[in-house]
Design a protein around this motif. Structure first.
Motif, short mmCIF file in Angstrom:
data_model
loop_
_atom_site.label_atom_id
_atom_site.label_comp_id
_atom_site.label_asym_id
_atom_site.label_seq_id
_atom_site.Cartn_x
_atom_site.Cartn_y
_atom_site.Cartn_z
N GLN A 58 -9.15 -9.97 -5.53
CA GLN A 58 -7.94 -9.65 -4.76
C GLN A 58 -7.55 -8.19 -4.98
OE1 GLN A 58 -5.39 -12.75 -6.32
NE2 GLN A 58 -5.60 -14.02 -4.47
N GLU A 59 -7.70 -7.72 -6.22
CA GLU A 59 -7.42 -6.31 -6.52
C GLU A 59 -8.39 -5.39 -5.76
OE1 GLU A 59 -4.10 -6.78 -8.74
OE2 GLU A 59 -5.04 -4.84 -8.32
N GLU A 60 -9.61 -5.91 -5.57
CA GLU A 60 -10.62 -5.14 -4.83
C GLU A 60 -10.45 -5.27 -3.31
OE1 GLU A 60 -12.09 -3.33 -7.92
OE2 GLU A 60 -13.24 -3.18 -6.06
N ASN A 61 -9.42 -6.00 -2.92
CA ASN A 61 -9.11 -6.19 -1.48
C ASN A 61 -10.16 -7.03 -0.76
OD1 ASN A 61 -6.79 -5.64 -0.16
ND2 ASN A 61 -7.43 -3.67 0.68
N LYS B 53 -8.53 -13.06 -9.05
CA LYS B 53 -7.56 -11.97 -9.22
C LYS B 53 -8.26 -10.61 -9.10
CE LYS B 53 -3.92 -10.28 -12.28
NZ LYS B 53 -3.23 -10.48 -13.59
N TYR B 54 -9.44 -10.51 -9.73
CA TYR B 54 -10.19 -9.25 -9.67
C TYR B 54 -10.58 -8.92 -8.23
CZ TYR B 54 -14.36 -6.32 -9.75
OH TYR B 54 -15.28 -5.35 -9.49
N ASP C 1 -4.13 -12.63 -0.87
CA ASP C 1 -3.20 -13.13 -1.90
C ASP C 1 -2.58 -14.46 -1.46
OD1 ASP C 1 -0.12 -11.92 -3.43
OD2 ASP C 1 -1.68 -13.28 -4.17
#
Length: 785
Positions: free
Chosen positions: A747-750, A744-745, A754
């Motif tokens: 994914q937030e950092e691209n 998840k982390y 997803d």
């Protein structure tokens, strides 16, 4: 032809009283009648004539005795005429008829009779216990027939025996294959056939020690044998000598010195001349310089003579270095004073009593691997004839010499690793400690001290694998494309030559090339590769080389083919070179990346990091308190390195994807992580110079790690590992929950996409309950600098 009875039995206890046998022509006559029904050629007239003779002379339904064979000489000679080619000379052909169970020979060719009479006492069976009774071999023969005829159980050992004989004239071994043909034997059963299953009987089929059990299950008294056996004897001395050399190379049961001696003995057998001796000398090197002061070189007469008669070392090395630059056959039929003056090294050979000496270079993969010496204490007049006999053994000698080169290099490497192995700083302290303890014990004059095993307890393992997708398929495809290109060049070259030089053989070669082109366009095996290489080496290359040398106008056309064969820049290696270059670029880039980021990993908490080269790159990381006892370990360091590993896998995936434009052959990588939450113990294995897991429970980790690279998603044929994704294999949900936070982390950092998947995996051998997370890598953002 002889009708005297020859006893095969060498005096062993007779057992044939257990078996009802009848020497009869009936099976042969039945065979003739069957052949007459189908034979349409002139042979039918001969068969009918023979059949009439048997019926007229009342030889049907007649029980013969071997001692009465002379009465039926005409019938026996007719049998010989039908069963053997007419052009064979009975004075050279080893052939005989025997009782159904071969015990007595009652009709034989002159060659067989003379051989048996003069050699029989000296023959001994090869690979068979000397204590084995004749009766045991006969029983095996009988049971082979019964099992095959009535139960359909074929045995590995056919009705063949290999015998050796020391020729008194040459004192060299000769080998003979004795084959028994049983087609004219009928077997009858008294009463009901005993019922036996393959599972019960299988352990005893090929085991001489199981004869007694077979006799209990299938009593011989239930069977009777009628007819006769045909015995042929073949001299297989030369093939057996070659097989002996092959076996020495494959089995590795002897010491290297004994192996050389046995192979030299086989070469003597091949030469068929007791006056000829052989020496073998591998070209061993240290730092590209030839060395000869080793056990491997002790089989060379030149080396032993040089040591015995003190040939100057500088002279010897100058001669050998010069020869290595220009290896060629050199032979001296006689070592005259004039030749010794011209070639100083011959002086030590002459002092050794040698009168003829030859050196012949031996090549392995087009590189010289050593020399074969042929010498004699008499003058050898016919070197050329001798070499033609030895030619078939040269590839095997090349393998032997190359093995010595490889083994010598391995010993050098072992010593280097033993004395100079470099260690990672994170574990260097432990090796220093163990070495100091060993030194202290040695200083106390305790002999034969064992060095203690280096163990790190309770460390957490991390495993990662970056694999090149479908590397095996890519290799096969590259090979196919290269071979098709090569065959096309050959056909184009031959087509041009055909227009200028009219030879029917050219059409045949084109036809065979077309056949090969069709074959390599489909699935190609290693055996196909070898057969194609043989075709090129034995047929195409000599054909084209002849015209290149003798037809200057065609040289340019033919040179195109020979240029294509060059591995460095030839067009027939283009695809394979491109593939290897692409794979090397990917692996070099991954290794370079991991070397750079290791410092970052070690900064948080010292750990052991070891890479392995496969088609891609695999690595193990071990972290825990025992690795760095001077620092306080906490589970947060484990979580930190796990997050680092996942992030680095994403960066490696983007790195390899970014190489696409630089690859001469498009390749993709897959990324795999194995999550293991329980700590394990690892120990340093002195024999393999690496760390390995310790203890039965911990070995399970190693087993799983080695089996998950090609695991499938349960209920599908889809591989877990896919290009553009990272697969994480785990056992328990707590591990998945932890990694979901990392995912998840990122994914937030691209860094990751997803598209997280939760997957059940197929059961593997000895491994159940595997699950996996799989997530895509975002290729759109730039690599972290």
């Amino acid at each position: 032809m002889h009708t005297e009875v020859l006893n095969i039995n060498k005096g062993d206890e007779c057992f044939l009283c257990q078996v009802d046998t009848c020497l009869s022509f009936n099976p042969f006559v039945e065979h003739l009648k069957e052949r007459l029904l189908t034979e349409k050629t002139l042979k039918s007239e001969f068969y009918r004539y023979v059949l009439d003779k048997f019926e007229h002379d009342t030889c049907i339904d007649l029980d013969m005795h071997p001692e009465n064979a002379e009465k039926y000489r005409e019938m026996l000679e007719l049998i010989y005429s039908i069963l053997t080619p007419p052009i064979l000379n009975e004075k050279e052909f080893f052939w005989a008829l025997s009782t159904p169970v071969p015990e007595k020979i009652f009709f034989s060719t002159d060659a067989f009779f003379d051989f048996h009479s003069s050699h029989h006492s000296g023959l001994h069976a090869v690979n068979m216990s000397q204590s084995e009774l004749f009766s045991q071999r006969e029983k095996r023969f009988i049971y082979n027939l019964i099992l095959e005829r009535f139960y359909g159980f074929s045995t590995v050992s056919k009705n063949e025996l290999l015998f050796a004989y020391i020729d008194p004239e040459t004192n060299l071994s000769r080998y003979y294959n004795i084959l028994t043909d049983t087609q004219f034997i009928n077997i009858k059963v008294r009463g009901e056939l005993p019922e036996v299953s393959f599972d019960i009987i299988e352990p005893y089929i090929n085991n001489y020690e199981g004869i007694e059990r077979l006799e209990e299950m299938i009593p011989l008294s239930n069977f009777s044998f009628e007819g006769f056996s045909i015995i042929t004897l073949t001299d297989i001395t030369l093939p057996h000598a070659l097989d002996s050399i092959r076996n020495e190379l494959v089995n590795h049961t002897n010491t290297e010195s004994d192996q050389y001696n046995d192979i030299i003995d086989s070469l003597k057998t091949l030469s068929e001349n007791p006056a000829i001796e052989f020496g073998l000398l591998p070209f061993l090197t240290v730092n590209n310089k030839l060395i000869f002061d080793t056990n491997e070189c002790s089989q060379s007469v030149l080396i032993s003579s040089a040591k015995e008669f003190s040939l100057a070392e500088e002279t010897f090395y100058a001669i050998t270095d010069d020869y290595k630059l220009n290896p060629r056959p050199v032979f001296f039929r006689s070592l005259t004073d004039e030749k010794v003056l011209k070639h100083p090294f011959l002086s030590v050979l002459k002092q050794s009593g040698i009168k003829s000496y030859g050196i012949f270079p031996v090549f392995y993969n087009k590189k010289i691997s050593g020399i074969m010496e042929v010498y004699s204490y008499e003058e050898i007049l016919f070197y050329e004839k001798l070499l033609s006999k030895l030619q078939v053994a040269i590839p095997l000698i090349a393998q032997l010499l190359q093995n010595s080169i490889d083994q010598f290099a391995a010993r050098i490497e072992t010593i280097i690793k033993d004395k100079f192995t470099s260690l990672q700083p994170s574990v260097q302290w432990k090796f220093n400690e163990v070495a100091w303890n060993y030194l202290k014990k040695s200083n106390r004059k305790k002999k034969n001290q064992e060095i203690e095993t280096i163990v790190f307890e309770e460390v957490y393992p991390l495993f990662g694998a970056i694999d090149i997708r479908n590397s095996t398929i890519e290799r096969n495809t590259a090979l196919q494309e290269d071979l098709k290109n090569l065959l096309t060049i050959i056909m184009e070259t031959l087509a041009i030559l055909k227009g200028h030089i009219h030879l029917t053989l050219t059409d045949k070669l084109i036809y065979k090339c077309e056949e090969w082109l069709e074959k390599v366009s489909g699935f190609i095996t290693t055996n196909d590769e070898l057969m194609l290489e043989t075709f090129l080496h034995d047929e195409v290359n000599p054909f084209l080389d002849h015209f290149r040398k003798n037809y200057p106008n065609e040289k340019a056309v033919i040179d195109r083919y020979f240029d294509a064969l060059k591995e460095e820049d030839g067009s027939s290696y283009t695809n394979r070179r491109n593939l290897e270059a692409s794979m090397q670029l990917i692996n070099t880039s991954i290794n370079h990346y991991l070397e750079l980021v290791q410092e970052e990993v070690q900064e948080s908490f010292p750990c052991y990091f070891e890479k392995f080269r496969t088609d891609g790159v695999e690595y193990d990381i071990y972290i825990g308190q025992s690795i760095a006892p001077d620092r306080v370990f906490d589970v947060l360091y484990l979580k930190n390195i796990r997050l680092w590993q996942l992030k680095s896998m994403a960066e490696i995936a983007r790195l390899t994807n970014g190489l696409t434009d630089q690859l001469s052959r498009p390749l993709q990588t897959t990324q795999l992580i194995f999550i293991h939450s329980n700590p394990i113990d690892i120990s340093f294995r002195n024999d393999e110079r690496r760390f390995d897991v310790e203890g039965a429970y911990n070995i399970r980790y190693e087993v799983v790690k080695k089996r998950i690279d090609k695991v499938l998603i349960a209920g599908t044929i889809e591989r877990l590992t896919q290009p553009g994704k990272i697969a994480m294999v785990y056992f328990n949900q707590a591990e998945a929950t932890e990694y979901q936070e990392y995912i998840k982390y990122l994914q937030e950092e691209n860094i990751l996409t997803d598209d997280l998947e939760f997957l059940e995996l197929e059961e593997l051998q000895g491994v159940t309950g595997l699950k996996a997370l799989r997530v895509g890598v975002n290729y759109e953002i730039a690599l972290e600098k």
